[in-house]
Design an enzyme around this catalytic site. Structure first.
Site, short mmCIF file in Angstrom:
data_model
loop_
_atom_site.label_atom_id
_atom_site.label_comp_id
_atom_site.label_asym_id
_atom_site.label_seq_id
_atom_site.Cartn_x
_atom_site.Cartn_y
_atom_site.Cartn_z
N LYS A 129 -1.45 -1.16 -4.04
CA LYS A 129 -2.48 -0.12 -4.07
C LYS A 129 -1.76 1.22 -4.00
O LYS A 129 -0.90 1.43 -3.14
CB LYS A 129 -3.44 -0.26 -2.90
CG LYS A 129 -4.57 0.77 -2.97
CD LYS A 129 -5.13 1.15 -1.63
CE LYS A 129 -6.05 2.35 -1.80
NZ LYS A 129 -6.55 2.86 -0.51
N TYR A 142 0.87 -1.18 0.00
CA TYR A 142 0.00 0.00 0.00
C TYR A 142 0.91 1.23 0.00
O TYR A 142 1.60 1.50 0.98
CB TYR A 142 -0.91 -0.06 1.23
CG TYR A 142 -1.97 1.02 1.34
CD1 TYR A 142 -2.14 2.01 0.39
CD2 TYR A 142 -2.82 1.02 2.45
CE1 TYR A 142 -3.13 2.97 0.53
CE2 TYR A 142 -3.82 1.98 2.59
CZ TYR A 142 -3.96 2.96 1.62
OH TYR A 142 -4.93 3.92 1.76
#
Length: 289
Positions: A163, A135
């Site tokens: 992400k 992330y």
């Protein structure tokens, strides 16, 4: 085949006094479970993860898996400021049955690339035979991930994607140019599903889709069809919702009140909507429910 995945970033329900509302969170999970979206992103930024302790984390992961696991993928966010805490949460989630995980980079203190690599190596080891997403959110974490570092992280055995939040389409394209072809990239920009896929992403992690999934589903379907007119119409609907609700969890929770899902509040220091904003939320939800 080109993918247009929508992973729903799910808000966490709290009572007005800040205490955790597990029943309210279950109601949100059930609502998201009927969306038709490909997956759920639990206890990320939209889920106010910095304000959730380990026991509450366990309760929410258990609830999410019970309500969603037979309907969509469930990706549990375990990122913390230290590898010690991230590994602890990963083991809790694994014991409850989670198989997909995401971890924000270490945050608050600036870390070297080697320290970030060591952090993800520890989390990857804890994931076991599961799947792990990096992330990347330097605007909040303070720790960027260069394309060169992402290449290193992609070589860890369980790291299968990333992400990417509040970075440009050019940044996503730069990641795509260097990571393996089967390495998944997801934008965190709700409105950028089509644009991100065009530069090599596989979809979006969207908090707004948790309250108004229909325009997002229409956009994904239009993208798959290749119908430019359908894409433009669906994009306009997504833009309508995102321009009002955006990444504002308090407004998302106002939408849940309008929809009759649950009366949820934020635990973190997020301003409640004004009366005018509440009316606007009601109107946009009515248009797109």
């Amino acid at each position: 085949m080109t993918r247009y995945d929508i992973l729903t970033a799910i808000p966490t329900a709290f009572q007005r006094d800040g205490s955790l509302d597990v029943d309210g969170s279950r109601a949100i999970f059930r609502f998201v479970g009927e969306s038709g979206n490909e997956g759920a992103f639990v206890l990320g930024t939209t889920g106010e993860f910095p304000a959730v302790d380990a026991d509450e984390f366990a309760s929410l992961v258990e609830a999410a898996l019970e309500e969603l696991a037979d309907k969509m993928r469930v990706i549990v966010h375990v990122g913390q400021a230290s590898a010690f805490e991230a590994v602890r949460l990963t083991r809790i989630a694994r014991d409850l049955g989670a198989t997909e995980f995401a971890a924000l980079t270490p945050y608050y203190l600036r870390s070297s690339d080697d320290a970030i690599f060591d952090y993800f190596q520890a989390v990857s080891d804890a994931v076991g035979d599961g799947r792990l997403y990096v992330y990347i959110y330097p605007a909040r974490s303070g720790n960027p991930v260069s394309p060169e570092l992402l290449v290193r992280l992609a070589q860890l055995p369980n790291v299968i994607g990333a992400k990417i939040s509040e970075l440009s389409l050019e940044d996503i394209a730069a990641y795509r140019a260097v990571v393996p072809a089967d390495f998944d990239l997801y934008t965190g920009a709700d409105r950028d599903l089509i644009a991100a896929v065009e530069v090599g992403a596989q979809g979006v992690v969207s908090g707004v889709s948790s309250v108004t999934p229909k325009p997002f589903r229409a956009l994904a379907d239009a993208g798959r069809s290749g119908d430019a007119a359908a894409v433009a119409a669906a994009q306009a609907d997504v833009d309508d919702v995102v321009s009002l609700i955006g990444g504002d969890m308090a407004r998302m929770k106002e939408a849940y009140r309008v929809l009759g899902v649950t009366d949820a509040h934020c635990r973190m220091a997020i301003a409640e909507p004004t009366d005018a904003e509440r009316e606007a939320v009601a109107q946009v939800v009515a248009r797109h429910r």
